[in-house]
Design an enzyme around this catalytic site. Structure first.
Site, PDB file in Angstrom:
ATOM      1  N   HIS A   1      37.104  17.014  -0.877  1.00  0.00           N
ATOM      2  CA  HIS A   1      38.475  16.560  -0.349  1.00  0.00           C
ATOM      3  C   HIS A   1      38.572  15.671   0.919  1.00  0.00           C
ATOM      4  O   HIS A   1      39.271  15.324   1.239  1.00  0.00           O
ATOM      5  CB  HIS A   1      39.506  17.830  -0.341  1.00  0.00           C
ATOM      6  CG  HIS A   1      40.620  17.365  -0.796  1.00  0.00           C
ATOM      7  ND1 HIS A   1      41.201  16.178  -0.593  1.00  0.00           N
ATOM      8  CD2 HIS A   1      41.737  18.094  -1.342  1.00  0.00           C
ATOM      9  CE1 HIS A   1      42.501  16.147  -1.074  1.00  0.00           C
ATOM     10  NE2 HIS A   1      42.744  17.424  -1.737  1.00  0.00           N
ATOM     11  N   ARG A   2      37.263  15.995   1.574  1.00  0.00           N
ATOM     12  CA  ARG A   2      37.313  15.050   3.092  1.00  0.00           C
ATOM     13  C   ARG A   2      37.579  13.535   2.629  1.00  0.00           C
ATOM     14  O   ARG A   2      38.103  12.859   3.479  1.00  0.00           O
ATOM     15  CB  ARG A   2      36.107  15.483   3.667  1.00  0.00           C
ATOM     16  CG  ARG A   2      36.034  16.790   4.191  1.00  0.00           C
ATOM     17  CD  ARG A   2      34.751  17.190   4.716  1.00  0.00           C
ATOM     18  NE  ARG A   2      33.608  16.969   3.767  1.00  0.00           N
ATOM     19  CZ  ARG A   2      32.170  16.907   3.876  1.00  0.00           C
ATOM     20  NH1 ARG A   2      31.775  17.250   5.598  1.00  0.00           N
ATOM     21  NH2 ARG A   2      31.249  16.822   3.242  1.00  0.00           N
TER      22      ARG A   2
END
Lengths: 336, 470
Positions: free
Chosen positions: B445-446
């Site tokens: 999700h970064r």
């Protein structure tokens, strides 16, 4: 399992089904056999031997001799079926189905459709067909392709006693009109017949022989001939899938296509003239749905485009023979 | 000199094949008049009288009363009235051939001619003579023959009216090899399942239980393609894991981790702890993909090979997922380098199919075969398993329905695929049971947002459901 002839398998199935279902009745020319002779009813027996003992057991209301009028026989069957009966109409020679064609293809085949599914017409028309008995051009024809072409009819051609029982039982239990073809030379063919209730689903072909080199698709009397050819070829290491269609409507397309996808070579054997024949139909099916699987042009083994001759030697030359089938398989293999 | 004639078993009706002489009504050499009853013959239906068609006498009675004879058999010798020389009668009997010797309903006929042998291929002539206009040859065949320098004079045409066809020319240029024969196959076992004969055969070969397969044919008929779809995919092959020696009961065997195991442990712990994973899941119908694969002739790519290609194309469509994450930086890639998880005896390795988006499925299949073999042999070169912009892990071969995978850093996402399992789907309002794949995409999700993951799975599903695009 009992060993019996196709004739006896049909006769016993009629006995059993007429006992089971009081709505089943049999009508046709001379099905009682002997009416009007000095000996009285059943003195002689129907000419094909498929109605013996039915009259004595079920009486004149359920086993009915008709005038020599296929139009009347099939018309009566259509009416009886609409009124809730399950008539079995015997046409002594399938060749004369033409006389009753309007009853079949405009009426019987279309009742359910024309009345929006609110009625049914479970008539079984038994048609005795085929060449090989020296019965000349008007009593030898295989007219199943014509009836297969008519939507609304089921077309059935048993080649073994077991299938004769299974398919006739299925026809008599179903709610649709069935054209039940009986080959006159096959009545005496013997084979194992399952005891008790035996139904053979329509649209399910039988794999008679298995082999990976060529696919022979056939039905009726030609199944036997194709087996002979396949046995001969097996001696040379050539393995054939022999497919007995059992019903031409519905047609078991998957069985044909699956096999051709594996072998790439197709021989269709059909006891009828080649034009607009079952053989041509199956060839078209494979050409449209399995073209890329084919390794050689398909071979059609049919009679010539001519009436079936009376002369014994010419009749033999007309009918597809095991030798012609064998040669056709060798040709599809020779194509590379 | 009397005129002699054969008296044979008559044929009354087409069903009659034999008859029994019940009784001779006239004696040998007893003259009779036209209309006299000569004999009584029984068939299985009736007993009938045979009347004399003309005046005459029997000069010899051959058939015996009470015996059964086939239709057409010689029963007696007739004369037109006069006495006959015994030698003459013998000659007639000896030369008698039954005219009506019944039909041959079993098709046992003498072959008219041996089946024609395959045409002898004609060797190509070295020189290229011009083809005279008088030769019947199709335009395409003419062009081919001229191009190949083939002398068509010796060719026999198989076309209309003996015309030489393109096929004839092809065959003359390169004679067809005799086909490799498969031969006779054992009969497939009977089955109560509604299946085509070929489906039954294929199921028997692959030991697949037909009962467990949902048929895609008319009225639920099981077809060959359905069986093939149910055959466990060969890759990733379930590697025969060397069974560790079982510890004695009540004892725990302590085994030190191999260096490879330690590396796997460290990297995956880091990944799971440091990467904020999220998962996007989707069901996708695989019937068309499996059917497409089943139709392939010859060397058949595995389902996984198709999935590699599908992932590669989907990555091209959604480049946000085709990345590596390095600290504060996102590396984007022009090609899809798809790492494929391969189980080996020692543990998991992930060889990489480089630029899979530019390879065909067949090329991917070939590349994967080599990579997997080297991976199992422990002979992968470092450049074959380092890098990569995306990973694919497929446990369908073990019957796994669905699972979530841990991202293989520095990559940004990994796809976990289960087995193709028959499940009901909504097919334009109709319920159909078809093989369905469960896909689960793990994303970092970064660098990747939920919408990116969703878009990627949508693109992937579109490709798997329309495998013609692959």
């Amino acid at each position: 399992m009992a060993i019996m002839t196709i004739r006896d398998a049909i006769l016993q199935t009629l006995h059993a089904e007429m006992e089971r279902d009081p709505d089943i009745l049999l009508l046709g020319e001379d099905v009682v056999g002997g009416n009007g002779t000095a000996g009285g009813p059943e003195a002689i027996g129907g000419i094909w031997g498929t109605s013996g003992g039915l009259y004595a057991k079920f009486g004149p209301d359920r086993v009915i001799d008709t005038p020599i009028s296929e139009s009347a026989i099939v018309g009566a069957a259509a009416g009886a079926a609409l009124a809730g009966k399950r008539p079995v109409a015997e046409l002594m020679f399938a060749d004369f189905v033409g006389v009753s064609l309007d009853q079949i293809w405009n009426q019987i085949a279309k009742f359910r459709y024309m009345f929006g599914g609110k009625t049914r017409c479970p008539a079984v028309i038994r048609l005795v067909y085929g060449a090989g008995m020296n019965t000349a051009a008007q009593h030898s024809q295989s007219v199943y392709a014509m009836l297969t072409a008519m939507p609304g009819l089921k077309v059935v051609l048993p080649a073994t006693p077991a299938d004769a029982k299974g398919l006739l039982t299925e026809a008599l239990r179903g709610d649709d009109p069935v054209m039940f073809f009986e080959h006159k030379t096959l009545y005496g063919v013997k084979g194992e017949v399952p005891d008790g209730d035996h139904r053979q689903r329509f649209g399910e072909a039988r794999m008679v022989r298995e082999g990976g080199d060529a696919t022979i698709v056939t039905c009726g009397r030609m199944v036997n001939f194709s087996e002979k050819a396949a046995d001969k070829l097996a001696a040379d290491g050539i393995g054939c899938d022999v497919i007995d269609l059992r019903t031409t409507s519905p047609l078991d397309e998957e069985a044909i296509l699956d096999s051709v996808e594996a072998t790439g070579r197709l021989v269709v054997v059909d006891e009828s003239p080649p034009r607009c024949s079952l053989a041509a139909d199956i060839c078209a099916l494979v050409a449209t749905k399995a073209f890329s699987s084919l390794k050689a042009p398909p071979e059609l083994v049919t009679g010539p485009h001519s009436p079936i001759p009376f002369a014994r030697e010419l009749e033999r030359a007309w009918v597809p023979s095991p030798q012609k089938i064998e040669a056709a398989v060798r040709r599809v293999l020779a194509a590379g | 000199m009397a005129r002699l004639k054969a008296f044979t078993m008559p044929k009354w009706g087409i069903e009659m094949s034999e008859g029994t002489i019940a009784e001779w009504m006239v004696a040998e050499n007893q003259p009779f008049a036209k209309g006299t009853v000569l004999t009584l013959i029984e068939t299985d239906k009736i007993t009938n009288e045979v009347e004399a068609e003309a005046d005459g006498r029997f000069v010899r009675l051959i058939a015996e009363a009470g015996q059964t004879y086939p239709v057409g058999a010689l029963l007696a010798v007739l004369s037109d009235g006069g006495e006959a020389d015994p030698a003459e009668i013998d000659a007639l009997v000896a030369g008698f051939k039954p005219v009506d010797a019944s039909f041959a309903p079993d098709g046992d006929e003498t072959p008219a001619a041996a089946p024609p042998a395959a045409p002898e291929p004609v060797a190509a002539a070295p020189a290229a003579p011009a083809i005279p206009d008088g030769i019947a040859i199709s335009p395409v065949a003419r062009d081919k023959a001229v191009a190949a320098g083939l002398d068509v004079a010796g060719l026999s045409g198989s076309g209309r009216g003996g015309r030489i066809t393109a096929q004839d020319v092809d065959r003359a240029i390169s004679p067809p090899a005799a086909p490799t024969l498969v031969g006779v196959l054992p009969p497939s076992p009977p089955s109560p399942v509604f299946a085509t004969p070929m489906a039954r055969r294929v199921a028997a070969i692959h030991a697949v239980a037909l009962e467990t397969i949902a048929g895609s044919g008319p009225r639920g008929r099981v077809r060959k393609a359905d069986v093939l779809a149910a055959v466990p995919a060969p890759a990733p092959a379930p590697v025969p894991v060397a069974a560790p020696a079982a510890p004695a009961p009540g004892e725990v065997e302590v085994v030190a981790m191999s260096s490879m195991r330690r590396t796997i442990a460290r990297r995956l712990t880091e990944a799971k702890q440091q990467i904020p994973h999220f998962y996007v899941r989707r069901r996708v119908r695989a019937d068309r993909l499996l059917a497409l694969r089943a139709a392939v002739q010859g060397q058949r790519p595995s389902v996984n090979d198709y999935l590699v290609k599908a992932c590669a194309l989907a990555l091209m469509e959604v480049p946000q997922v085709n990345i590596q994450v390095h600290g504060q930086e996102i590396h984007r890639f022009a090609d899809a380098d798809v790492a494929v998880a391969v189980a080996t005896e020692k543990g998991l390795v992930t060889p990489i199919v480089r630029a899979a988006d530019r390879l065909s499925v067949a090329e991917i299949s070939a590349a994967m075969a080599g990579l997997a073999q080297r991976a199992r042999a422990g002979k992968l070169k470092p450049e074959e398993f380092t890098g990569g912009s995306f990973s694919l892990s497929n446990l369908g071969g073990f019957g796994v329905e669905q699972f979530d995978a841990i991202i293989n850093p520095p990559q940004g996402a990994i796809l976990a695929v289960g087995t193709a399992r028959p499940e009901p789907i909504d097919d334009d309002g109709a319920i159909r049971i078809v093989p369905v794949l469960h896909l689960s995409l793990s994303c970092d999700h970064r660098a990747i947002d939920g919408a990116d993951g969703g878009r990627f799975l949508a693109a992937l599903a579109g490709l798997i459901e329309n495998p013609g695009l692959l």
